[in-house]
Design a protein around this motif. Sequence first.
Motif, PDB file in Angstrom:
ATOM      1  N   LEU B 245       0.865  -1.185   0.000  1.00 34.47           N
ATOM      2  CA  LEU B 245       0.000   0.000   0.000  1.00 34.47           C
ATOM      3  C   LEU B 245       0.896   1.228   0.000  1.00 34.47           C
ATOM      4  CD1 LEU B 245      -2.630  -1.135   2.672  1.00 34.47           C
ATOM      5  CD2 LEU B 245      -2.871  -1.166   0.187  1.00 34.47           C
ATOM      6  N   ILE B 246       0.713   2.054  -1.044  1.00 36.88           N
ATOM      7  CA  ILE B 246       1.593   3.213  -1.226  1.00 36.88           C
ATOM      8  C   ILE B 246       0.743   4.479  -1.269  1.00 36.88           C
ATOM      9  CG2 ILE B 246       3.488   4.130  -2.612  1.00 36.88           C
ATOM     10  CD1 ILE B 246       3.327   1.258  -4.071  1.00 36.88           C
ATOM     11  N   VAL B 281      -5.160   8.890  -1.291  1.00 34.25           N
ATOM     12  CA  VAL B 281      -5.539   7.469  -1.268  1.00 34.25           C
ATOM     13  C   VAL B 281      -4.312   6.605  -0.992  1.00 34.25           C
ATOM     14  CG1 VAL B 281      -7.491   7.651  -2.856  1.00 34.25           C
ATOM     15  CG2 VAL B 281      -5.182   7.279  -3.762  1.00 34.25           C
ATOM     16  N   LEU B 282      -4.578   5.339  -0.689  1.00 32.55           N
ATOM     17  CA  LEU B 282      -3.499   4.356  -0.633  1.00 32.55           C
ATOM     18  C   LEU B 282      -3.644   3.481  -1.872  1.00 32.55           C
ATOM     19  CD1 LEU B 282      -3.523   3.264   3.122  1.00 32.55           C
ATOM     20  CD2 LEU B 282      -1.700   4.485   1.938  1.00 32.55           C
ATOM     21  N   VAL B 283      -2.603   3.455  -2.684  1.00 29.49           N
ATOM     22  CA  VAL B 283      -2.638   2.635  -3.882  1.00 29.49           C
ATOM     23  C   VAL B 283      -2.113   1.253  -3.510  1.00 29.49           C
ATOM     24  CG1 VAL B 283      -1.575   2.307  -6.141  1.00 29.49           C
ATOM     25  CG2 VAL B 283      -2.392   4.565  -5.450  1.00 29.49           C
ATOM     26  N   GLY B 284      -2.881   0.241  -3.877  1.00 29.24           N
ATOM     27  CA  GLY B 284      -2.485  -1.106  -3.484  1.00 29.24           C
ATOM     28  C   GLY B 284      -2.238  -2.015  -4.657  1.00 29.24           C
ATOM     29  N   VAL B 285      -1.285  -2.935  -4.464  1.00 24.00           N
ATOM     30  CA  VAL B 285      -1.057  -3.978  -5.462  1.00 24.00           C
ATOM     31  C   VAL B 285      -0.473  -5.189  -4.737  1.00 24.00           C
ATOM     32  CG1 VAL B 285       1.221  -3.046  -6.109  1.00 24.00           C
ATOM     33  CG2 VAL B 285      -0.015  -4.533  -7.698  1.00 24.00           C
ATOM     34  N   GLN B 329      10.165   3.209   1.452  1.00 22.26           N
ATOM     35  CA  GLN B 329       9.160   2.190   1.743  1.00 22.26           C
ATOM     36  C   GLN B 329       9.598   0.857   1.137  1.00 22.26           C
ATOM     37  OE1 GLN B 329       5.252   3.041   0.207  1.00 22.26           O
ATOM     38  NE2 GLN B 329       4.315   1.305   1.269  1.00 22.26           N
ATOM     39  N   GLU B 330       9.394  -0.222   1.898  1.00 19.62           N
ATOM     40  CA  GLU B 330       9.730  -1.559   1.380  1.00 19.62           C
ATOM     41  C   GLU B 330       8.545  -2.099   0.594  1.00 19.62           C
ATOM     42  OE1 GLU B 330      12.589  -3.150   1.831  1.00 19.62           O
ATOM     43  OE2 GLU B 330      13.548  -2.163   3.545  1.00 19.62           O
ATOM     44  N   ILE B 331       8.786  -2.561  -0.616  1.00 20.53           N
ATOM     45  CA  ILE B 331       7.730  -3.167  -1.440  1.00 20.53           C
ATOM     46  C   ILE B 331       8.065  -4.645  -1.610  1.00 20.53           C
ATOM     47  CG2 ILE B 331       6.653  -3.177  -3.735  1.00 20.53           C
ATOM     48  CD1 ILE B 331       6.042  -0.551  -2.619  1.00 20.53           C
ATOM     49  N   MET B 332       7.043  -5.481  -1.423  1.00 20.94           N
ATOM     50  CA  MET B 332       7.243  -6.929  -1.600  1.00 20.94           C
ATOM     51  C   MET B 332       6.914  -7.306  -3.034  1.00 20.94           C
ATOM     52  SD  MET B 332       8.141  -8.386   1.251  1.00 20.94           S
ATOM     53  CE  MET B 332       7.773 -10.087   0.808  1.00 20.94           C
TER      54      MET B 332
END
Lengths: 277, 366
Positions: B245-246, B281-285, B329-332
């Motif tokens: 979530l970014i 917003v929080l953009v999610g993927v 931010q860490e992205i998985m």
Amino acid sequence: MPYLLLLPGMLWLIIFFILPLVNLAETSTKTRAASQETGEFIQTWRFANYLDAFKEYQPQFTRSFIYALLATLLALAIAYPLAYAIAFKSGKYKNILLILVIAPFFTSFLLRTIAWKQILGAEGPVVFVLRSLHLIGPDTTITATSFAVVMGMTYNFLPFMTLPIYASLDRIDPRLLEASGDLYSNGVTTFRKVTFPLSMPGVVAGTLLTFIPAAGDYVNAAILGNPTTKMIGNVIDSRFFRIVDYPTAAALSFTLMATILILVTIYIRRSGTDELV
Amino acid sequence: MVDMASSATGDLNLRNITKSFGDFVAVDDLTLTIPKGSFFALLGPSGCGKTTTLRMIAGLEEPTSGSISIGESDITHTKPYKRPVNTVFQNYALFPHLTIFENVAFGLRRRGQKDVKDAVEKVLSLVELGHLKDRKPGQLSGGQQQRIAVARAIVNRPALLLLDEPLGALDLKLRRQMQIELKWIQTEVGITFVHVTHDQEEAMTMADTIAVMNKGRIEQMGSPVELYENPETVFVANFLGQSNLIEGHVQSDSGAETSVDVHGSRILLPSSRNRGKEQKVLVGVRPEKINIHTSSTSAGKNALEGGVVTDISFVGVSTQYQVEMPWKQEIMVFEQNDGGAPNIRKGDRVTLTWEPHFTFALSPES
């Protein structure tokens, strides 16, 4: 060497249980010495001592077991609801109630029995209330009756009945009771089919802890009874310490022990194997 | 009473159910319909109110307010033993003093059924434990006890079977096997199953419909695929699987497509997947939707550049990358080990890309 750890216990048992028992067994077949000297007996292997003693004191034997049975049943009737309430309904008062159950042990057994003599006595509160309600006549007393003896025993052994029953009720997983309700049992059925069967180990332990000492008890009969309510314990007591007839006393002791052993074995067998549900 | 119990069928309806214990509100104004014959999961962390909800359906707790009904009959105040509901308890709660046969027969006998042998043997063979009917529960393994607990409940043909964390005490391998078995049993008997669990994988494997609960409320309800692909709240996005979530700001919304500015990059998503209410917003993927590249080729895709690989773990079917973005931010990222995975090492600079239709946007307060 794990057996080494058993040594102290084994020694204790041998010195204070096995040896006296052997000695008692040996005494039980002796006969009075020819000298007629008090307390002097010679070994004649007279097993008829047992028959003679049993014949002479058969009424006291019967009475002992009837009183013990009555006291056990009464104690069970009082202790079960008590234990049930403590285990399931007492909430934060659980520990206080348990202490109250044990509290009588803080005073001597003898003292408490003498106190019962006061409670049941002619000037005591029980007689007063019963007389006021015209349930008994103005001359009726309660002390020195078999009723008083059984009451005294019931009272004295109540904690021995309550605690094991409480312990087994307290161990019951409340989810089992919920499961029973979930499977269409109402409260009564749940008690009959789940709670009571699961408390059987406590009931068996409690009844044994009450019945065995009650059958051999002599304090209650001595303090609260009269000559016609003598139990076998009173006979053994007087044979040993007043009449100084060791062989008869020993034979009676063994007979009592054997009878209790047989009754208890039958009882445990039955309650263990019979399907209780 | 017995007739009522067996005749009530239909959908389970919870209407405005609230349950408070003192000041603590365990279940907060919950309204829920569970269709007849479905496998329904109440999923949530411990203390979210799912078990309390289950216990109210079973009749072990009474709601502070609201009503519960099955079909046409209101059971809000019905005693548990009069409800057409059976429960598989968390630790099975099998009666230790009864044989397996008598455990299973318990409910039938209480309802006055005389000949229970056929019904009991049938259900025991359904769970494949007919040969153990004379044993006591203590002589059975955890998995066997679990199946007996299910058998003891379904033999009564309830309108509703409640399962309270039924697999919690089993080890992982057995749990997987029982998940499949329970699902099969449910299809076989056609009874409505309401399953309470904190294990999202368990819920997703078995349930047709999942209600995700949090703090006494339902966050979102839907099929496992719906909840996973289209989470509506931050809680759901994080509780079911993993989500990246970014933070971002909505730039434009054409009605079909929404454009979001994420730390200087333009991220597109279908407007229908934007649950945000404001600009922020929080953009999610989801991590497995992202592709990882060492070059910046991003035609027609959402792309975030300037990441640095900080950790790589190989887990067999996939490789998991942790990528630190310029905004710390860490992205998985999960890449399938299907031969196409790029040769990436720790410390490499990478670009992350994914299809716009995998993107979702959430309100940060949700």
